[in-house]
Design a protein around this motif. Sequence first.
Motif, PDB file in Angstrom:
ATOM      1  N   ALA A  57     -36.095  24.524 -25.228  1.00  0.00           N
ATOM      2  CA  ALA A  57     -36.280  25.380 -26.416  1.00  0.00           C
ATOM      3  C   ALA A  57     -37.342  24.838 -27.370  1.00  0.00           C
ATOM      4  CB  ALA A  57     -34.949  25.579 -27.147  1.00  0.00           C
ATOM      5  N   GLY A  58     -38.272  24.039 -26.853  1.00  0.00           N
ATOM      6  CA  GLY A  58     -39.367  23.532 -27.675  1.00  0.00           C
ATOM      7  C   GLY A  58     -38.960  22.504 -28.700  1.00  0.00           C
ATOM      8  N   GLN A  59     -37.796  21.877 -28.534  1.00  0.00           N
ATOM      9  CA  GLN A  59     -37.288  20.887 -29.479  1.00  0.00           C
ATOM     10  C   GLN A  59     -37.500  19.468 -28.922  1.00  0.00           C
ATOM     11  OE1 GLN A  59     -36.159  22.058 -32.610  1.00  0.00           O
ATOM     12  NE2 GLN A  59     -37.119  23.838 -31.663  1.00  0.00           N
ATOM     13  N   THR A  60     -36.985  18.472 -29.631  1.00  0.00           N
ATOM     14  CA  THR A  60     -37.158  17.081 -29.208  1.00  0.00           C
ATOM     15  C   THR A  60     -35.836  16.325 -29.316  1.00  0.00           C
ATOM     16  OG1 THR A  60     -37.792  16.392 -31.450  1.00  0.00           O
ATOM     17  CG2 THR A  60     -39.581  16.965 -29.940  1.00  0.00           C
ATOM     18  N   ILE A  61     -35.747  15.253 -28.524  1.00  0.00           N
ATOM     19  CA  ILE A  61     -34.659  14.288 -28.654  1.00  0.00           C
ATOM     20  C   ILE A  61     -35.224  13.106 -29.430  1.00  0.00           C
ATOM     21  CG2 ILE A  61     -35.212  13.250 -26.399  1.00  0.00           C
ATOM     22  CD1 ILE A  61     -32.263  12.639 -26.020  1.00  0.00           C
ATOM     23  N   SER A  62     -34.527  12.662 -30.454  1.00  0.00           N
ATOM     24  CA  SER A  62     -35.064  11.652 -31.375  1.00  0.00           C
ATOM     25  C   SER A  62     -35.205  10.280 -30.715  1.00  0.00           C
ATOM     26  CB  SER A  62     -34.161  11.523 -32.602  1.00  0.00           C
ATOM     27  OG  SER A  62     -34.165  12.699 -33.365  1.00  0.00           O
ATOM     28  N   LEU A 200     -34.610   5.681 -47.540  1.00  0.00           N
ATOM     29  CA  LEU A 200     -34.484   4.744 -46.427  1.00  0.00           C
ATOM     30  C   LEU A 200     -35.781   4.522 -45.657  1.00  0.00           C
ATOM     31  CD1 LEU A 200     -31.103   6.137 -45.044  1.00  0.00           C
ATOM     32  CD2 LEU A 200     -31.439   4.280 -46.673  1.00  0.00           C
ATOM     33  N   GLY A 201     -36.843   5.248 -46.018  1.00  0.00           N
ATOM     34  CA  GLY A 201     -38.114   5.030 -45.329  1.00  0.00           C
ATOM     35  C   GLY A 201     -38.739   6.314 -44.835  1.00  0.00           C
ATOM     36  N   ALA A 202     -39.931   6.173 -44.257  1.00  0.00           N
ATOM     37  CA  ALA A 202     -40.709   7.309 -43.782  1.00  0.00           C
ATOM     38  C   ALA A 202     -40.330   7.666 -42.344  1.00  0.00           C
ATOM     39  CB  ALA A 202     -42.198   6.993 -43.863  1.00  0.00           C
ATOM     40  N   VAL A 203     -40.255   8.970 -42.073  1.00  0.00           N
ATOM     41  CA  VAL A 203     -39.904   9.475 -40.743  1.00  0.00           C
ATOM     42  C   VAL A 203     -40.682  10.761 -40.484  1.00  0.00           C
ATOM     43  CG1 VAL A 203     -37.582   8.490 -40.626  1.00  0.00           C
ATOM     44  CG2 VAL A 203     -37.919  10.700 -41.754  1.00  0.00           C
ATOM     45  N   ARG A 204     -40.580  11.255 -39.244  1.00  0.00           N
ATOM     46  CA  ARG A 204     -41.138  12.575 -38.912  1.00  0.00           C
ATOM     47  C   ARG A 204     -40.131  13.321 -38.064  1.00  0.00           C
ATOM     48  NH1 ARG A 204     -47.585  13.026 -38.508  1.00  0.00           N
ATOM     49  NH2 ARG A 204     -46.908  15.183 -38.466  1.00  0.00           N
ATOM     50  N   PHE A 205     -39.702  14.481 -38.551  1.00  0.00           N
ATOM     51  CA  PHE A 205     -38.730  15.308 -37.850  1.00  0.00           C
ATOM     52  C   PHE A 205     -39.232  16.744 -37.770  1.00  0.00           C
ATOM     53  CE2 PHE A 205     -35.884  11.826 -38.720  1.00  0.00           C
ATOM     54  CZ  PHE A 205     -34.843  11.938 -37.800  1.00  0.00           C
ATOM     55  N   VAL A 206     -38.628  17.505 -36.867  1.00  0.00           N
ATOM     56  CA  VAL A 206     -38.886  18.946 -36.821  1.00  0.00           C
ATOM     57  C   VAL A 206     -38.293  19.582 -38.079  1.00  0.00           C
ATOM     58  CG1 VAL A 206     -38.928  19.000 -34.296  1.00  0.00           C
ATOM     59  CG2 VAL A 206     -36.767  19.386 -35.513  1.00  0.00           C
ATOM     60  N   PRO A 207     -38.761  20.766 -38.467  1.00  0.00           N
ATOM     61  CA  PRO A 207     -38.252  21.397 -39.691  1.00  0.00           C
ATOM     62  C   PRO A 207     -36.834  21.929 -39.535  1.00  0.00           C
ATOM     63  CG  PRO A 207     -39.862  22.817 -38.624  1.00  0.00           C
ATOM     64  CD  PRO A 207     -39.897  21.517 -37.893  1.00  0.00           C
ATOM     65  N   LEU A 208     -36.084  21.853 -40.624  1.00  0.00           N
ATOM     66  CA  LEU A 208     -34.735  22.408 -40.705  1.00  0.00           C
ATOM     67  C   LEU A 208     -34.856  23.899 -40.999  1.00  0.00           C
ATOM     68  CD1 LEU A 208     -31.637  21.788 -40.854  1.00  0.00           C
ATOM     69  CD2 LEU A 208     -31.959  21.478 -43.315  1.00  0.00           C
ATOM     70  N   ILE A 209     -34.445  24.720 -40.035  1.00  0.00           N
ATOM     71  CA  ILE A 209     -34.588  26.168 -40.148  1.00  0.00           C
ATOM     72  C   ILE A 209     -33.256  26.792 -40.555  1.00  0.00           C
ATOM     73  CG2 ILE A 209     -35.226  28.279 -38.925  1.00  0.00           C
ATOM     74  CD1 ILE A 209     -37.513  26.272 -39.178  1.00  0.00           C
ATOM     75  N   GLY A 210     -33.313  27.745 -41.507  1.00  0.00           N
ATOM     76  CA  GLY A 210     -32.100  28.439 -41.879  1.00  0.00           C
ATOM     77  C   GLY A 210     -32.126  28.896 -43.326  1.00  0.00           C
ATOM     78  N   GLU A 211     -31.004  29.415 -43.771  1.00  0.00           N
ATOM     79  CA  GLU A 211     -30.912  29.980 -45.122  1.00  0.00           C
ATOM     80  C   GLU A 211     -31.278  28.971 -46.205  1.00  0.00           C
ATOM     81  OE1 GLU A 211     -27.202  31.314 -47.771  1.00  0.00           O
ATOM     82  OE2 GLU A 211     -27.495  32.593 -46.019  1.00  0.00           O
ATOM     83  N   GLU A 212     -30.849  27.709 -46.017  1.00  0.00           N
ATOM     84  CA  GLU A 212     -31.144  26.660 -46.994  1.00  0.00           C
ATOM     85  C   GLU A 212     -32.252  25.718 -46.494  1.00  0.00           C
ATOM     86  OE1 GLU A 212     -30.141  26.040 -50.050  1.00  0.00           O
ATOM     87  OE2 GLU A 212     -28.729  27.688 -50.233  1.00  0.00           O
ATOM     88  N   GLY A 213     -32.999  26.183 -45.495  1.00  0.00           N
ATOM     89  CA  GLY A 213     -34.100  25.386 -44.950  1.00  0.00           C
ATOM     90  C   GLY A 213     -35.396  26.160 -44.965  1.00  0.00           C
ATOM     91  N   TRP A 214     -36.264  25.869 -44.024  1.00  0.00           N
ATOM     92  CA  TRP A 214     -37.536  26.559 -43.904  1.00  0.00           C
ATOM     93  C   TRP A 214     -37.348  27.834 -43.096  1.00  0.00           C
ATOM     94  CZ3 TRP A 214     -40.658  24.089 -47.100  1.00  0.00           C
ATOM     95  CH2 TRP A 214     -40.506  22.702 -47.277  1.00  0.00           C
TER      96      TRP A 214
END
Length: 217
Positions: A57-62, A200-214
């Motif tokens: 689904a075009g996602q990633t495992i951290s 806690l520091g700098a990271v890079r994640f996929v965007p949080l999608i939804g009503e309270e997200g992007w």
Amino acid sequence: MTNFAAERDAMVQRQIESRGIRDPSILEAFRAVPREDFLSQEYRDLAYGDHPLPIEAGQTISQPYIVALMIKAADIKCGDRVLEVGAGSGYAAAVISRIAGEVIAIERQSELVAIARERMRRLGYDNVRIVEADGTRGWQPDAPYDAILAAASGSHVPPQWVEQLADGGRIVMPVGEPNWVQKLIKVTKGPAGKLIHEELGAVRFVPLIGEEGWSDG
């Protein structure tokens, strides 16, 4: 043939323990969960590299270290009820389940929900439940939670998560713009509901999608 057990042990030592995460329960949880079983066949041989990997689904495992860092920050203990937002492949939920009492993992992608549920059944993680929903709204039916972890970056901490957090509970999530460096934060629900924030520091994640997200797209 790849010796996944040896690679798993090496990953725990080099990527997690050597970076300062030495809690025995966390290290044992990572040793117990076969990361290769949470990847498609083409990526299995890369399972224990120090990096995220593509999943369905075009996602990633951290990256394993980031999962360990978030578990440590959330101070997950035996018997805790944990909400994970963004179940993805199910790997992080499986690791958390080796420490916590119960894990509710929310995923919005139907394809990933079906795959993660099948993996949990096949691998015997019977204290993990995968639910299909908008994770930005949390999951009220099983609240309150001792810890909430998010595998995607939002612009803010959703108020529903705070409401569903037990007294003394912890939220660990990345906050920041999509496709950019974000901040990993910890929010603790203190006395009288006061929220205590830590960075806690700098990271890079996929965007949080939804009503309270992007928005999606």
